[in-house]
Write a protein that holds these residues in place. Structure first.
Motif, PDB file in Angstrom:
ATOM      1  N   ALA A 171       0.805  -1.234   0.000  1.00  0.00           N
ATOM      2  CA  ALA A 171       0.000   0.000   0.000  1.00  0.00           C
ATOM      3  C   ALA A 171       0.830   1.273   0.000  1.00  0.00           C
ATOM      4  O   ALA A 171       1.994   1.278  -0.390  1.00  0.00           O
ATOM      5  CB  ALA A 171      -1.011  -0.026   1.127  1.00  0.00           C
ATOM      6  N   SER A 172       0.195   2.356   0.450  1.00  0.00           N
ATOM      7  CA  SER A 172       0.577   3.739   0.164  1.00  0.00           C
ATOM      8  C   SER A 172       2.061   4.064   0.047  1.00  0.00           C
ATOM      9  O   SER A 172       2.536   4.415  -1.034  1.00  0.00           O
ATOM     10  CB  SER A 172      -0.058   4.664   1.199  1.00  0.00           C
ATOM     11  N   ALA A 173       2.799   4.005   1.152  1.00  0.00           N
ATOM     12  CA  ALA A 173       4.195   4.462   1.117  1.00  0.00           C
ATOM     13  C   ALA A 173       5.037   3.632   0.156  1.00  0.00           C
ATOM     14  O   ALA A 173       5.797   4.181  -0.651  1.00  0.00           O
ATOM     15  CB  ALA A 173       4.793   4.433   2.524  1.00  0.00           C
ATOM     16  N   ASP A 174       4.899   2.326   0.227  1.00  0.00           N
ATOM     17  CA  ASP A 174       5.652   1.469  -0.691  1.00  0.00           C
ATOM     18  C   ASP A 174       5.234   1.714  -2.136  1.00  0.00           C
ATOM     19  O   ASP A 174       6.062   1.638  -3.054  1.00  0.00           O
ATOM     20  CB  ASP A 174       5.436  -0.005  -0.345  1.00  0.00           C
ATOM     21  N   ASN A 175       3.958   1.988  -2.336  1.00  0.00           N
ATOM     22  CA  ASN A 175       3.472   2.257  -3.695  1.00  0.00           C
ATOM     23  C   ASN A 175       4.127   3.508  -4.280  1.00  0.00           C
ATOM     24  O   ASN A 175       4.504   3.543  -5.457  1.00  0.00           O
ATOM     25  CB  ASN A 175       1.955   2.431  -3.696  1.00  0.00           C
ATOM     26  N   VAL A 176       4.253   4.544  -3.457  1.00  0.00           N
ATOM     27  CA  VAL A 176       4.877   5.784  -3.928  1.00  0.00           C
ATOM     28  C   VAL A 176       6.343   5.545  -4.277  1.00  0.00           C
ATOM     29  O   VAL A 176       6.842   6.025  -5.297  1.00  0.00           O
ATOM     30  CB  VAL A 176       4.758   6.907  -2.878  1.00  0.00           C
ATOM     31  N   VAL A 177       7.029   4.786  -3.452  1.00  0.00           N
ATOM     32  CA  VAL A 177       8.440   4.465  -3.720  1.00  0.00           C
ATOM     33  C   VAL A 177       8.565   3.702  -5.033  1.00  0.00           C
ATOM     34  O   VAL A 177       9.473   3.952  -5.841  1.00  0.00           O
ATOM     35  CB  VAL A 177       9.050   3.662  -2.556  1.00  0.00           C
ATOM     36  N   ALA A 178       7.636   2.773  -5.255  1.00  0.00           N
ATOM     37  CA  ALA A 178       7.671   1.993  -6.495  1.00  0.00           C
ATOM     38  C   ALA A 178       7.451   2.897  -7.708  1.00  0.00           C
ATOM     39  O   ALA A 178       8.110   2.747  -8.740  1.00  0.00           O
ATOM     40  CB  ALA A 178       6.614   0.893  -6.456  1.00  0.00           C
ATOM     41  N   LEU A 179       6.541   3.852  -7.593  1.00  0.00           N
ATOM     42  CA  LEU A 179       6.335   4.816  -8.681  1.00  0.00           C
ATOM     43  C   LEU A 179       7.587   5.657  -8.883  1.00  0.00           C
ATOM     44  O   LEU A 179       8.017   5.905 -10.017  1.00  0.00           O
ATOM     45  CB  LEU A 179       5.142   5.727  -8.369  1.00  0.00           C
ATOM     46  N   GLN A 180       8.160   6.100  -7.799  1.00  0.00           N
ATOM     47  CA  GLN A 180       9.371   6.923  -7.867  1.00  0.00           C
ATOM     48  C   GLN A 180      10.501   6.184  -8.581  1.00  0.00           C
ATOM     49  O   GLN A 180      11.252   6.781  -9.357  1.00  0.00           O
ATOM     50  CB  GLN A 180       9.818   7.311  -6.450  1.00  0.00           C
ATOM     51  N   ASN A 181      10.591   4.875  -8.354  1.00  0.00           N
ATOM     52  CA  ASN A 181      11.662   4.067  -8.936  1.00  0.00           C
ATOM     53  C   ASN A 181      11.317   3.490 -10.296  1.00  0.00           C
ATOM     54  O   ASN A 181      12.104   2.718 -10.860  1.00  0.00           O
ATOM     55  CB  ASN A 181      12.031   2.929  -7.978  1.00  0.00           C
ATOM     56  N   GLY A 182      10.154   3.836 -10.831  1.00  0.00           N
ATOM     57  CA  GLY A 182       9.762   3.348 -12.145  1.00  0.00           C
ATOM     58  C   GLY A 182       9.373   1.884 -12.178  1.00  0.00           C
ATOM     59  O   GLY A 182       9.400   1.244 -13.236  1.00  0.00           O
ATOM     60  N   GLU A 183       8.973   1.333 -11.038  1.00  0.00           N
ATOM     61  CA  GLU A 183       8.600  -0.077 -10.963  1.00  0.00           C
ATOM     62  C   GLU A 183       7.124  -0.303 -11.271  1.00  0.00           C
ATOM     63  O   GLU A 183       6.678  -1.451 -11.374  1.00  0.00           O
ATOM     64  CB  GLU A 183       8.938  -0.625  -9.575  1.00  0.00           C
ATOM     65  N   ALA A 184       6.361   0.741 -11.375  1.00  0.00           N
ATOM     66  CA  ALA A 184       4.940   0.672 -11.722  1.00  0.00           C
ATOM     67  C   ALA A 184       4.531   2.025 -12.289  1.00  0.00           C
ATOM     68  O   ALA A 184       5.280   3.011 -12.178  1.00  0.00           O
ATOM     69  CB  ALA A 184       4.092   0.315 -10.502  1.00  0.00           C
ATOM     70  N   GLU A 185       3.358   2.073 -12.907  1.00  0.00           N
ATOM     71  CA  GLU A 185       2.890   3.318 -13.533  1.00  0.00           C
ATOM     72  C   GLU A 185       1.721   3.955 -12.785  1.00  0.00           C
ATOM     73  O   GLU A 185       1.526   5.165 -12.833  1.00  0.00           O
ATOM     74  CB  GLU A 185       2.447   3.051 -14.979  1.00  0.00           C
ATOM     75  N   LEU A 186       0.924   3.150 -12.114  1.00  0.00           N
ATOM     76  CA  LEU A 186      -0.253   3.626 -11.387  1.00  0.00           C
ATOM     77  C   LEU A 186      -0.244   3.057  -9.975  1.00  0.00           C
ATOM     78  O   LEU A 186       0.268   1.961  -9.754  1.00  0.00           O
ATOM     79  CB  LEU A 186      -1.543   3.162 -12.079  1.00  0.00           C
ATOM     80  N   ALA A 187      -0.865   3.770  -9.034  1.00  0.00           N
ATOM     81  CA  ALA A 187      -0.929   3.234  -7.678  1.00  0.00           C
ATOM     82  C   ALA A 187      -2.010   3.931  -6.868  1.00  0.00           C
ATOM     83  O   ALA A 187      -2.275   5.123  -7.036  1.00  0.00           O
ATOM     84  CB  ALA A 187       0.417   3.377  -6.975  1.00  0.00           C
ATOM     85  N   PHE A 188      -2.621   3.161  -5.977  1.00  0.00           N
ATOM     86  CA  PHE A 188      -3.493   3.715  -4.947  1.00  0.00           C
ATOM     87  C   PHE A 188      -2.598   4.285  -3.849  1.00  0.00           C
ATOM     88  O   PHE A 188      -1.638   3.636  -3.422  1.00  0.00           O
ATOM     89  CB  PHE A 188      -4.373   2.627  -4.346  1.00  0.00           C
ATOM     90  N   VAL A 189      -2.927   5.474  -3.387  1.00  0.00           N
ATOM     91  CA  VAL A 189      -2.132   6.135  -2.351  1.00  0.00           C
ATOM     92  C   VAL A 189      -3.059   6.966  -1.487  1.00  0.00           C
ATOM     93  O   VAL A 189      -4.056   7.514  -1.974  1.00  0.00           O
ATOM     94  CB  VAL A 189      -1.066   7.078  -2.979  1.00  0.00           C
TER      95      VAL A 189
END
Length: 359
Positions: free
Chosen positions: A110-128
């Motif tokens: 969820a949220s914090a890890d999702n943002v990190v993944a977006l920041q690192n280019g590991e995903a394109e969309l995320a619930f936050v």
């Protein structure tokens, strides 16, 4: 005399032959010269055509060197027992159908890890959560010294209620009663963890005052059921599947937050809002007053504007048919509530067309 005439005649013949030969060589030279010039012109013309053709190829290549077409999108949600995951699955299907881009909803922390993944280019969309996204952009709390600058907003979705879950017979009726108890607060850096920290802070408490357990939603409710923990912070849209599962086996209680503490929390952290868990939810006998943040959909800034536009349009114009209870909250009118970060250009274009602007 005859001999002399014969010599004169022979000399004349030789002279005439020489003249004829000279004329023939001149004509031949002239013809050859003409052929050479023609061949040269043809060669130059061919070279010119080749240069033009090459230039044309270069132009086609240049015109075709834009961004590659995106064929797949990864959407990070949350744990499988929360709200993010099932709702994300429905939204991913809607995006796939509307845009032709295969979108897959993936479970996550969820949220914090999702943002990190977006920041690192590991995903394109995320619930936050909106509060976590605000922290990320500012570079505070879990993002201290590491501000995120490549993530933008699609829009907010629904209220995420902070639920302090326990058993009805646990003797925990206030936040202060959590002192000394085993309490699940979610993964470190998660939205739930930050909410727990801030709510404890408003009550003049900290993580040191409880026996903090870093469990996901299903582990938390399982721990309450088994008696391994006393309570759990769960930030999720209500009703939450994991809590419903717990309520099917034990009598559940939700710890309320007092009005004065809610006011103090909102004053210090404006992204919170007062919320109510209605009587009947989880078998509750009466309404429970608590607080909520908002769930939002975030996206990396390298998503093309037209795709961002189509995704936004698909979500907000197809929310009603979604089966999840929280779909009723996904409306254009509330789409920018709690959004404190920059909108994706495609989302902004869509909301501008709808007459909805970011405050």
């Amino acid at each position: 005399m005859k001999k002399r005439n014969w010599l004169v005649l022979l000399l004349s013949v030789l002279i005439m032959s020489a003249i004829l030969i000279a004329c023939g060589e001149s004509d031949s030279s002239s013809e050859n010269s003409g052929e050479t010039e023609e061949e040269t012109e043809t060669t130059e013309s061919a070279e010119t055509d080749t240069e033009e053709e090459t230039a044309g190829n270069e132009e086609v290549e240049e015109e075709g060197t834009g961004e590659s077409t995106i064929e797949f999108l990864s959407m990070l949600t949350g744990g499988t027992s929360g709200t993010y995951y099932p709702l994300g699955g429905e939204m991913a299907s809607i995006i796939s159908d509307a845009t032709g881009v295969q979108t897959d909803a993936l479970s996550s922390n969820a949220s914090a890890d999702n943002v990190v993944a977006l920041q690192n280019g590991e995903a394109e969309l995320a619930f936050v959560q909106t509060d976590v996204m605000d922290n990320a952009v500012q570079g505070i709390n879990a993002f201290d010294g590491n501000p995120v600058d490549n993530v933008q907003a699609i829009g907010s979705l629904y209220p995420e209620t902070i639920q302090i879950v326990t058993k009805k017979d646990a003797g925990i009726t206030s936040v202060e009663d959590l002192a000394g108890k085993k309490v699940s607060v979610g993964a470190p850096g998660s939205g739930t963890y930050i909410n727990a920290e801030q709510i404890l802070e408003i009550h003049d408490m900290s993580m040191d005052d409880i026996e903090a357990q870093n469990l996901d939603f299903s582990e938390s409710t399982g721990g309450i059921q088994d008696g391994n923990i006393d309570a759990a912070f769960i930030t999720s849209g209500t009703p939450t599947g994991a809590v419903e599962g717990l309520a099917a086996t034990v009598d559940v209680a939700i710890v309320p937050i007092e009005e004065d503490k809610i006011d103090a929390l909102i004053e210090q952290y404006p992204f919170y809002a007062k919320d109510t868990i209605a009587a009947g939810t989880y078998g509750l006998e009466e309404d429970v007053i608590t607080v909520a943040v908002l769930a939002m959909l975030a996206v990396t800034d390298n998503i093309p504007e037209d795709l961002g536009y189509e995704m936004t349009k698909a979500i907000y114009e197809n929310a009603e048919p979604m089966a999840h209870d929280k779909s009723s909250y996904i409306t254009i009118d509330s789409a920018l509530d709690g959004i404190g970060i920059e909108l994706h250009p495609g989302a902004k274009k869509y909301f501008d067309e709808q007459g909805v602007t970011q405050e």
